[in-house]
Design an enzyme around this catalytic site. Structure first.
Site, PDB file in Angstrom:
ATOM      1  N   LYS A 126       0.848  -1.188   0.000  1.00 16.54           N
ATOM      2  CA  LYS A 126       0.000   0.000   0.000  1.00 16.54           C
ATOM      3  C   LYS A 126       0.885   1.240   0.000  1.00 16.54           C
ATOM      4  CE  LYS A 126      -3.875  -2.288   0.336  1.00 16.54           C
ATOM      5  NZ  LYS A 126      -4.977  -2.170  -0.639  1.00 16.54           N
ATOM      6  N   ASP A 168      -0.285   0.064  -4.503  1.00 16.85           N
ATOM      7  CA  ASP A 168      -1.739   0.305  -4.458  1.00 16.85           C
ATOM      8  C   ASP A 168      -2.004   1.574  -3.664  1.00 16.85           C
ATOM      9  OD1 ASP A 168      -4.480   0.233  -4.151  1.00 16.85           O
ATOM     10  OD2 ASP A 168      -4.551  -1.756  -3.228  1.00 16.85           O
ATOM     11  N   GLU A 188      -2.002   0.493  -8.614  1.00 18.09           N
ATOM     12  CA  GLU A 188      -3.418   0.132  -8.471  1.00 18.09           C
ATOM     13  C   GLU A 188      -4.199   1.298  -7.871  1.00 18.09           C
ATOM     14  OE1 GLU A 188      -3.874  -3.695  -6.700  1.00 18.09           O
ATOM     15  OE2 GLU A 188      -5.818  -3.221  -5.808  1.00 18.09           O
ATOM     16  N   GLU A 219     -11.598  -2.657  -8.215  1.00 17.61           N
ATOM     17  CA  GLU A 219     -12.300  -3.135  -7.008  1.00 17.61           C
ATOM     18  C   GLU A 219     -13.473  -2.217  -6.671  1.00 17.61           C
ATOM     19  OE1 GLU A 219      -8.771  -2.560  -4.303  1.00 17.61           O
ATOM     20  OE2 GLU A 219     -10.349  -2.088  -2.884  1.00 17.61           O
ATOM     21  N   ASP A 229     -14.563  -6.843  -9.026  1.00 18.35           N
ATOM     22  CA  ASP A 229     -14.890  -7.277  -7.666  1.00 18.35           C
ATOM     23  C   ASP A 229     -16.146  -8.152  -7.685  1.00 18.35           C
ATOM     24  OD1 ASP A 229     -14.340  -6.253  -4.547  1.00 18.35           O
ATOM     25  OD2 ASP A 229     -16.366  -6.950  -4.969  1.00 18.35           O
ATOM     26  N   HIS A 256      -9.962  -8.492  -7.756  1.00 18.92           N
ATOM     27  CA  HIS A 256      -9.766  -8.018  -6.389  1.00 18.92           C
ATOM     28  C   HIS A 256     -10.243  -9.092  -5.419  1.00 18.92           C
ATOM     29  CE1 HIS A 256     -11.525  -5.724  -2.822  1.00 18.92           C
ATOM     30  NE2 HIS A 256     -10.232  -5.520  -2.737  1.00 18.92           N
TER      31      HIS A 256
END
Lengths: 445, 445
Positions: free
Chosen positions: B219, B247, B273, B300, B323, B350
C-alpha cells in the site's frame, strides 16, 4: 451557543403513479418521493430542511443512509458548522467506512445530498437570505473553498476557478437587478409524459405556448412509430420556431440511440436527453458526433463531479443537466458549474419530481449572477406539480422562474403534507395499506 | 415444487480495525463486514448463501437494500428461478423505483450482488457442482444469455461474445485438468498494509517468498518518503525478479498520481493500483500514458459493466480488477470477462476483505477454462485472513488457489461465526457495546 439538537428524516411519498405524471420509457410508475431531512436546533426559530428525490420503493433505504450520515451533526455547534460549510462537508464525507458503499454515488451520495441540502437551507435562513443570495454575496475565494475540487485538478485548478469567478464579481449586481425584473427562463415537461393521451398532450402544449414557454419536452424511446407520431403532433402545435426537446430516459444502447434519434431528426429537436446509460461518457460522445446538429443532454443521473468532468473533457454533451438532489449539494454542484464555465457548456438543471424546481431556481439564478454571466442556450426545467406541498413554492410567470425572496433554500414542506404522505404511517398511506395491502413489487418467477 | 420460503439478511462485522489488517491510505480503520444473504427453501437440504463486502458502518443500509431486492423471490419456484438465472436477474433489476437509486451502482448494486450471489450459490448446490464447474459445463449460447450485455453493444455484440466462447469450447477439458494439477496463480497483499511496522513487513515478505509467491503488493499514497523507504525494503527482500505491485487506494488527483508514481519508478512496480477516483476513465488513461511501462490497474470499486466497457475502450488499464461482490454477480461479471477477452486485457480480480477470496477463485478458474484460455499476466489476489469463518474456505498452496470441489460458490459462513459477529447483537459486539459504548463515527464541528 446554538447546537443541533435533533435530526429527523422522513420517508414521504406522493402517489403520482395513479395519474401517469412522470411516466417515461424507463420509469413507468414513479411515486414521487423524498428522503426529507429536518435539522432542529435549540433555537426554535432556526431549522434546516433538505431532501433527496426518489420515486417510491427504496426511499426508506435513503432515509436510513441520511440518518447515519447526519449522526455526527447531533450536538454540534451551529456557527462552527455553518461558518465553514466546506469544512463541514469534508468532515462528513471523510467517513471511510461509508465511503466504501459508493464512493460518492448511489444511495450514500443521495443521502449526503439530503443532509447537506438541509445544512445549506439552515445557513441561508440564519443569514436571512434566499440561498442564491447567500452564495452571490460570497467572494470568489470563499466560493472556491466551498467547492469540492477533489479529483478535478487535471480539468480545473483552484487558481483557475478563482480567476473565472473574479472576472464576474464587479458586475454581479447588474445581473441580480436584471433577474429581479425578468426571472430566469424555463421550459416545461408537463405536456410530454409518455402515459398521456394525444388530446391531453395537444391541450397541454397549447397551454404551454399560451403561458409564454418557447421550449417543450417530449418523452420518447418506448416505440419508434409512436414517437414519430407524437413528435409530428408536437411540431404541428408549437410551430417551427419554438424548441422541441426529446428525452429517452436511458433506454437505448449507443448504436440504437444513433439510429432512433436519426429517425426523429426531421422534427429538429434541440436536444436528445439521456440517450443511454448515464455512466457512459464515451457513449454520449459517440452519439453526439453522430447526431449533430441535434444536441446531447444528460446529467439528472450524473452521479458525481468526476462523471461531469469527463463529460466535459470528452466533448460528450451540449447541455449539462445536473441534479440538485443527486450531487452532494452546493459543495459539489459549485464544482460542476465551475467546470461547465471553463469548458463552455451551458447548465440547464434537471427539475420536476417533487421539490427539485424549488431547489434549482436558486442554482440557475446564482449561475447567471456569479459563474456563467450569460443566459444564452440556458433554460431550466419546470414541471408544474406538487408545489402545493412547499412552504415557499417556486413561482413561474411568462416562462420564467421568479427570483425567490424568502430566506432559505425553498426546501421546506408543509407539516400537513408530511402528516398525510409520510410512508407508510401518514394518513394517505395508512388508509390504503390497511384496506388494499401494501404496494410492493411484483413477484418474480 | 420447491419454493423459496425465507430470505434472511445478516449484518456481520469482524473487528479487523483492531489489528490494522486492511489499513491503507484511504481506509484506515476497516472492520471487514458483509451484508450476508441466506435463501431457504422448503427442501431443508437446499439453501443459497451470498454476500456483498463492506467495511463497517453502513452495512445495515446494504442489509435493508438486500431485503428489498430479494423480496420478490419469496414464494417463487426454485426451478423456475434457477433454470433461467438470466431471466431472474433481469426481473430483479427491472424494478424502476429501485433503479432510480443507482442506477446500477452504490448500495443498490451491492445489494443486487449479494442477492444474485446467493442465487448462484443455490444453483451450483442444486447441480451438485462447484460454481466454476456449473459455468464451465454451460455451452457458449447459454453463457451469453446469462450475461448482462445491456449498454455494451458498441463494444461487444451478442454474436461476438458467442464466437469468443465457442473457440475455446473444444479445449475446456484440457484446462480443467491442468488447473486441477497446478491450481490458479495468486499473489499476496498480506505483507503490505500501511499500518504494519517495517519488521512485520520484512517478515511477511520473506514468508510470502518462502510460500511460493512471485508477486507481492504494498500500500502506498500516504507519505512519499515513507513509500520510497518501504518500496526499497520490499525490493531488498524480494530481489529484482519477483513482482512488486503498489496500491494507492484512490488518494491522488491525476497530476499528483503521475508525479508520485514517477518517484517510485526506480522500484519497477508491475502496476500502480487505484491511482485516482475509480470513476475516472479518462484520468486512468492519462496516468497510463504517463507512467508506462508501469501498468495501471483498477476495478475493485468499478461500479458496473458500463465503467469497465469504457476503461477498455479508452485503453485506460493494463489489468482489470473486477470485484465479485460489487458487480451484480455472475450475470454482470461474465459480461466484463467477455469484454476483457475482446480487448485483450487480463483480469486479476480483487480479493481479500472477508470472503472475496472464496468467491474469486471460482471466477479466475472459469475465466481460464472458458473465456481467456491463458494464464499470461494473470494473478489473482489472496489475503490470508478470516477464512476460518467459511464452511468451504479457499485453499492456497505454492502461491496458487486449489480448485474448489464442494458444491456451491464457497460463500457459506459458519453459523457460529454469525452468532458471534452479527452486529450489533452477536456475542462479540453485544459484550463490547454494553461496556464501552457503541462504536460510532467521530462528531463533526
Amino acid at each position: 451557543m446554538t447546537k443541533i439538537t435533533d435530526v429527523e428524516v422522513v420517508d414521504v411519498r406522493f402517489p403520482t403513479s395513479l395519474s401517469a405524471d412522470g411516466s417515461d420509457a424507463m420509469n413507468k410508475d414513479a411515486d414521487y418521493s423524498a428522503a426529507y431531512v429536518i435539522l432542529r436546533t435549540d433555537d426554535p426559530s432556526l431549522t434546516g430542511h433538505g431532501f433527496t428525490f426518489t420515486i417510491g420503493r427504496g426511499t426508506d433505504i435513503c432515509v436510513l443512509a441520511a440518518r447515519h450520515r447526519a449522526e455526527p451533526l447531533l450536538g454540534a455547534d451551529v456557527d462552527e458548522l455553518l461558518d465553514d460549510l466546506g469544512g463541514t462537508y469534508r468532515a462528513l464525507k471523510a467517513d471511510s467506512q461509508l465511503r466504501w458503499l459508493g464512493p460518492e454515488k448511489g444511495v450514500e451520495h443521495l443521502a449526503m445530498a439530503a443532509v447537506m441540502n438541509a445544512l445549506w437551507d439552515m445557513a441561508a435562513r440564519r443569514a436571512g437570505k434566499p440561498l442564491w443570495r447567500l452564495l452571490a454575496d460570497m467572494p470568489a475565494e470563499q466560493l472556491v473553498d466551498i467547492a469540492d475540487l477533489q479529483y478535478l485538478s487535471d480539468a480545473l485548478t483552484r487558481d483557475e476557478a478563482i480567476g473565472l469567478l473574479r472576472k464576474l464579481e464587479p458586475t454581479r449586481a447588474e445581473r441580480i437587478a436584471e433577474l429581479e425584473r425578468t426571472g430566469y427562463p424555463c421550459y416545461t415537461t408537463s405536456a410530454g409524459w409518455l402515459g398521456y393521451s394525444d388530446e391531453k398532450m395537444r391541450r397541454l402544449l397549447r397551454e404551454a405556448l399560451d403561458a409564454g414557454y418557447r421550449h417543450v419536452k417530449l418523452k420518447v424511446g418506448a416505440d419508434l412509430q409512436e414517437d414519430i407520431r407524437r413528435c409530428r403532433i408536437a411540431r404541428e402545435v408549437i410551430g417551427p420556431d419554438a424548441h422541441l426537446m426529446i428525452d429517452a430516459n436511458q433506454v437505448w444502447d449507443v448504436p440504437q440511440a444513433i439510429d432512433w434519434v436519426g429517425a426523429l431528426a426531421e422534427f429538429k429537436p434541440l436536444w436528445i436527453e439521456e440517450p443511454t446509460s448515464p455512466d457512459d461518457v464515451l457513449g454520449h460522445a459517440a452519439i453526439r458526433r453522430a447526431v449533430a446538429p441535434i444536441g446531447v443532454a444528460t446529467g439528472e443521473h450524473g452521479m458525481n463531479r468526476v462523471l461531469f468532468k469527463q463529460l466535459f473533457q470528452a466533448n460528450a454533451i451540449d447541455f449539462c443537466q445536473l441534479d440538485s438532489a443527486r450531487l452532494a449539494s452546493i459543495n459539489e454542484i459549485l464544482a460542476v458549474y465551475l467546470m461547465a464555465k471553463k469548458f463552455g457548456i451551458p447548465v440547464c438543471p434537471h427539475a420536476g419530481g417533487v421539490g427539485l424546481c424549488e431547489l434549482v431556481q436558486h442554482l440557475s439564478i446564482f449561475d447567471y449572477i456569479a459563474v456563467s454571466g450569460t443566459l444564452e442556450n440556458r433554460v431550466t426545467e419546470f414541471v408544474d406539480h406538487l408545489h402545493e406541498h412547499f412552504v415557499d413554492p417556486c413561482i413561474v410567470e411568462n416562462g420564467a422562474y421568479r427570483v425567490p425572496t424568502a430566506p432559505g433554500y425553498s426546501a421546506e414542506m408543509h407539516e400537513e403534507s408530511l402528516r398525510e404522505y409520510a410512508y407508510p404511517d401518514g394518513t394517505y398511506w395508512a388508509a390504503r395499506t390497511r384496506f388494499r395491502g401494501v404496494r410492493t413489487q411484483a413477484a418474480v418467477g
